[in-house]
Every structure is written in C-alpha cells, then in structure tokens.
Design a protein around this motif. Sequence first.
Motif, mmCIF file in Angstrom:
data_model
loop_
_atom_site.group_PDB
_atom_site.id
_atom_site.type_symbol
_atom_site.label_atom_id
_atom_site.label_comp_id
_atom_site.label_asym_id
_atom_site.label_seq_id
_atom_site.Cartn_x
_atom_site.Cartn_y
_atom_site.Cartn_z
ATOM 1 N N UNK A 78 -4.373 50.998 77.880
ATOM 2 C CA UNK A 78 -5.757 51.383 77.591
ATOM 3 C C UNK A 78 -6.600 50.206 77.122
ATOM 4 N N UNK A 79 -5.965 49.099 76.745
ATOM 5 C CA UNK A 79 -6.701 47.964 76.220
ATOM 6 C C UNK A 79 -7.223 47.039 77.304
ATOM 7 N N UNK A 80 -8.267 46.264 76.999
ATOM 8 C CA UNK A 80 -8.822 45.326 77.980
ATOM 9 C C UNK A 80 -8.084 43.995 78.006
ATOM 10 N N UNK A 81 -7.010 43.870 77.219
ATOM 11 C CA UNK A 81 -6.175 42.667 77.280
ATOM 12 C C UNK A 81 -5.091 42.785 78.349
ATOM 13 N N UNK A 82 -4.957 43.983 78.929
ATOM 14 C CA UNK A 82 -3.891 44.262 79.897
ATOM 15 C C UNK A 82 -4.491 44.660 81.245
ATOM 16 N N UNK A 563 -10.077 48.030 83.952
ATOM 17 C CA UNK A 563 -9.922 49.055 84.975
ATOM 18 C C UNK A 563 -10.341 50.419 84.415
ATOM 19 N N UNK A 564 -11.175 51.148 85.146
ATOM 20 C CA UNK A 564 -11.596 52.479 84.725
ATOM 21 C C UNK A 564 -12.642 52.502 83.640
ATOM 22 N N UNK A 565 -13.247 51.355 83.333
ATOM 23 C CA UNK A 565 -14.203 51.295 82.227
ATOM 24 C C UNK A 565 -15.341 52.293 82.387
#
Length: 594
Positions: A78-82, A563-565
């Motif tokens: 769920x994080x934007x680091x991944x 992804x999916x933001x």
Amino acid sequence: MKKNWLSYMLVSALLSGALTSCSDSFLDLKDPNHFTNENFWQDKADAESALAAAYSPIKYQMNGYYGAFDGWLNLNSRGDDIFTILNEEASMWDIATFQNSATTGNDPYGALYAGIQRANIVLRYIDQVPASGITESDRAMIKDEALTLRAYQYFLLVNNYGDVPLRLVPSNEDDPNKTSSPEAEIWQQIEKDLTDAINDGNLPETRPAEQKGRIEQGAAIAILGKVYATQHKYKEAKETLKGLIDSSYSPFGTSGKRYRLMENFVDNFTTANENNAESVFELQYSSDGDMSWGNEGGISLGSSLAQFVGPAKSGGWAKLMPSAFLVSEFTTETRGSKPTVLVPDLDKDGNPQYNEDGTQKMKEIANPDKTAEPNSKYDKRIYASMFFTPEEYGDWVTEENGWYDGKFYGGLFTMDDLWTGNASKMAGGAPIFNVSQASGAQIGKFLLKKYTAHYVKSKSADNMGNVEGRANNVRIIRFAEVLLLYAEACTKEADKDGANWALNEIRQRAGLPEKEFQQPELMKEIEHQCLLEFFGEGHRFDDLKRWYTTPQIQMILKGNDKQGAYNFREKHKYFPIPAGELNNSSVEQNKFWK
C-alpha cells in the motif's frame, strides 16, 4: 536459543482449541491425554506455553499479521516506496491498487482476535497455577506480558479497522453477540493495558538468551509511545519515549545501556545479528521443523519472507520492487566528496610519464581500497536495502564482486544476473529509475534486498528450502523507530533541539553529515528519514495516515506514481472487516466500508 522458546509453540494449536472450545461435558471427562482448565494450569511451564500461543497469530509464517502471505505483502504494497509486480497475487494487487473488498485475500482480523483470545486465557487462568508451581514474580511478569500482547494486537486492529469488538475475557465467558466498540474505547483500553504492564514493573529490562523474543519493559514503553503518537497525543508520546531514551539508550557510537543503533545497518536484517542492541521487539523464526507452508500446524517454525521478496535468480518470487520515488529519495543527498589518491600517470604501455621539469606525472583516481563501508557516495542504508550497481550512478564503490556473499566468496551473481533473472516477471511493467548524473539521466536497475538471504552463499539462497534464510527473524520495532517517533513528538511540541538530536542520531548511522534543521523543516526531514530507514518494513502507509489527511495522501500517492493512486479514498485508510466475520457474528461492517 530460538528452539528453546519456540518449542512451546508445539502445543499452541492443541492448547488454543482445548481451552477455548471445550464443552462442559468434555471437561467433565477429565481425560489426562487432553488439555483442560483443570489439568493444564499446573506450573510455570504450562503458563509460558499458553503465553507462547498468544504470540503465534502475529508471526504465523504465512497468514499472520507479519507473515509473508498476505501479511507482509499487504503491509508493504500500500505504500509509495514499493512497486508491486503485476500478475503475482490477485488479492495483493487489489489491496496495492485500492480495489479491495470485504472478500479480498486472507485478512489478519481473525488471527489478531485469536491472539487476543489467547492472551485473555492467560490472564483469566494463570492464577489457578498453585504457588508450588510458580513464583509470584513469574506469575506477575507473565500477566504483564499478556497485557502487552493484548494491547499490541488491539492496536493493530483499531489502526487497521477502526471500530472493533472489545473482548477482555475468554470467548466462552463473553457475550457471543457483542458488537463493535467505538475507536476511542479501544484506544483507552490499549493505553490502560500498557500503562498497567509498565507501571507494575514486572517486565524485565533485558532477558537471557533462551528468552529472547519475549516482551521486555522497553517494548511495552515503545508500543505505548507509538500508540500515543498514532492518536496525535504528542505530549504524552514525547514524555514516554524520552523516559525510555534517557534510561536505556546509548547515543550512537557509545555503549553501556540496553539499546543502541547498530553500527552497520545491515546487521538488523541477517541471522548473524538477531536480537541485537537495536532490537526492541523481534519475532523469532527457526529452521527447525518441517519445510511446510502453514501456520505452525505441521510444524513450520521458519519465515518465508526471503522466498516472497527475493530476486527470481536466487530462488525468490520477487513479488515486490523498490519504487522509482524511493530510489530518487535515497539518491537525493550524497555523503560528500569522492575519496581519491594520487598515482603515477602511465602511458598505454604502462610506462611512467614526466612533466617538462622532469617530475613524474601523477593523476587523481578513486581510492581503490575504499569500499561501501564507510566511504560510499550515498546514504549507507541504500546498500543494505536494495540490489543495484553503484558505479552506474557515479559511485566509487563496486558491487563487491557480485551479490550473495560476494564480498567474501567472489560472488555468485552480478546485478545483471539478478536483473536478467527477473526480466520475465517485469513483462507487465516495472519502474523507470531515473537517477540524475552529471552526464544526464539514465535508466537504472534496482531490486529489493532487505530481508532477502543475500548474506548466504547459495545460488538458491531465497528459496524456502534454504535453512539459514528461513531462520531469519523479523524485527518489528527497532530503536531507530523510537528515535524517529521521539523526533516527531518533539517537533509537534516545538522542541527543536530534541528533534534535531534524535534526527542526527539516525543521520550519523547513515553516514550523513550532522545538520541543524529549523522548526519549519523538521517534519519534512523526519518524513524523509522514516522513508529511508523503514523502506520495505511495512511502515510507509501507516506513516502517511498519521501525518496527512485523505486528500493529501491521494495527492502524495499520485505525485509519486503509486499504482492505483487515483482509486484511493477515505475508506482505504482501513481494511474492511472480512465478510466471513460479519456472517458469523453480530458485528457490523465498519463505517468506512458500509
């Protein structure tokens, strides 16, 4: 060391079933071959066995909260680091792109309540152990350990689901039709359990080797500090965490107290340095037992994280990758000038050249004796967090002759090997890592390294069959988190000096220069350090929830190409209560998902 404590887990399944679902008629049989409330609670060993069962649902190899599937995948995706690789796991993809529902995947809700149930059993029945079988100090310590475990699992529930049922006694003594309690009531109980456990003074400051992994006083205090910070009770968080820091932390570069930052960041993620001075709460895994895919039923005591996140070339499934945003943040700040030496300037045939005055010509080159520790170009944490080829980004270190124990054995894989091995998995897309250089931007190659078995000399190091790789513990709370939560609390309480001190402890270990941040700059730096420090450890999404509103989070996710933001809404800050739970109880779906 691990086997001694984890061996108690062998009775977990039997124990939880016998003490939670036995009918009165069954108990009346007094069968000595079965655990019952009458024949089980005989001594300290029985009480500790029951307590060990309360740890299991957090750490189940597959479906525990920190298990590899779905726990670890969902925590991180769920994080934007991944960057989540397409076509890996359908449920993970739905959660990563905020398209999940109440029927998506294996949800931790039930596992967390299993842990709470087992903690409640300990608290309810431990007083039945006769004085001849346990000392009063051990009885009191086990009670406070159970209180901390119950509080921690309620923290994970309320943080992920909002309103949930509050159960403080074993289920056979509780109202079967109990509905959810308001979040405020859950938070209040969490604080009470932790405060009671801490103030009782029965939890040890440190434990002997055979008890490592069990809750200590520092873990209870750190959890309470995090509970306060999550609720934005920053005054209480600051006071709580400062007490822990003052009493038990040795500033970076010194020693003597219970906790300190490890000199080498990578020591927090290998089997060689488990339960180290930085570890506050650590889940214990072992290579003992069957190599089965399950939740200690077979019995499998190993971790499968390396299998799920390791590169395909080393036997892993590579379901996650670093995001381009994460890489850009890691390469924003460098550590200073390039270390160099003067050497003779030779012609193409290897002959020395001379100046007009007869002196030998010299040239400046990168020091060939310098390595990634401590003279690398970038933040030292990048080398423990990701596989990449440093020299492609203007670094003056190499990839140490290849990965997978390459530094000592000549290397089994190069970065090109690892990237090629992953190529087929990236057919559905991969990040474009644009790392700015003097010569312009270039596309780079990065893979997730943290919690892989990169330290094992094996071409299949990340396969679940690798004994050492599956024995690696998972560090749930490191003292680095205590310091960064303290910096955050100090910032919110306008204590610039306290925040800068904690930040610079973290920066110093990363090899970054000490800096003095002004009040308006502090939170930006704290966010940056949290991102780099805890990349791949499942912190990022919860951090964003704590710092920002829903519209702000969506804007951040969009800006970082998550992804999916564009799907992200208020409800996605929480998981829906699973449909299976709703069908078998009086609990209603939480308000965000109705």
